[in-house]
Design a protein around this motif. Structure first.
Motif, PDB file in Angstrom:
ATOM      1  N   TRP A 151       3.772  -2.160   1.498  1.00  0.00           N
ATOM      2  CA  TRP A 151       3.032  -2.971   0.553  1.00  0.00           C
ATOM      3  C   TRP A 151       3.429  -2.745  -0.900  1.00  0.00           C
ATOM      4  N   GLY A 152       3.423  -1.509  -1.328  1.00  0.00           N
ATOM      5  CA  GLY A 152       3.553  -1.233  -2.749  1.00  0.00           C
ATOM      6  C   GLY A 152       4.836  -0.550  -3.130  1.00  0.00           C
ATOM      7  N   ASP A 153       5.911  -0.898  -2.476  1.00  0.00           N
ATOM      8  CA  ASP A 153       7.187  -0.223  -2.691  1.00  0.00           C
ATOM      9  C   ASP A 153       7.670  -0.334  -4.135  1.00  0.00           C
ATOM     10  N   HIS A 154       7.204  -1.319  -4.861  1.00  0.00           N
ATOM     11  CA  HIS A 154       7.645  -1.498  -6.236  1.00  0.00           C
ATOM     12  C   HIS A 154       6.930  -0.556  -7.208  1.00  0.00           C
ATOM     13  N   LEU A 155       5.905   0.142  -6.739  1.00  0.00           N
ATOM     14  CA  LEU A 155       5.169   1.108  -7.562  1.00  0.00           C
ATOM     15  C   LEU A 155       5.393   2.511  -7.018  1.00  0.00           C
ATOM     16  N   TRP A 184       2.371   2.392   2.315  1.00  0.00           N
ATOM     17  CA  TRP A 184       2.724   2.123   0.927  1.00  0.00           C
ATOM     18  C   TRP A 184       4.115   1.527   0.819  1.00  0.00           C
TER      19      TRP A 184
END
Length: 97
Positions: free
Chosen positions: A17-21, A14
């Protein structure tokens, strides 16, 4: 592999990929899914009463009707459980296998 190892591995993926969420991992005994998710979503609803929450669920789409018998229909069960919360929107995204 233990559950905490899998959780840490998923957290590492995560972060790539999705560090902004924000990521929240819910631990659940006995592989229960619906009850812990409903409890968490209800707690979010109580923390931020004016906020509309959107729950996005993957829904497995199979080719043959007989394969549908093997699926647990998690999205439908969760949608029914969250129906009483007025500001929670549940949507599904098809995932073809």
């Amino acid at each position: 592999m233990q559950w905490w190892d899998r959780a840490q591995r998923f957290r590492a993926y995560w972060n790539l990929w999705g560090d902004h969420l924000p990521l929240k991992i819910l631990l659940s005994p006995y592989r229960a899914i619906v009850a812990p998710l409903v409890k968490y979503i209800e707690s979010l609803d109580h923390q931020r009463p004016g906020l509309t929450l959107t729950v996005i669920l993957p829904e497995i789409v199979v080719r043959h009707w007989r394969h549908r018998l093997l699926r647990n229909r998690l999205a439908a069960r969760l949608r029914r459980a969250l129906r009483s919360l007025p500001r929670v929107v549940v949507t599904t995204v098809p995932f073809h296998v």
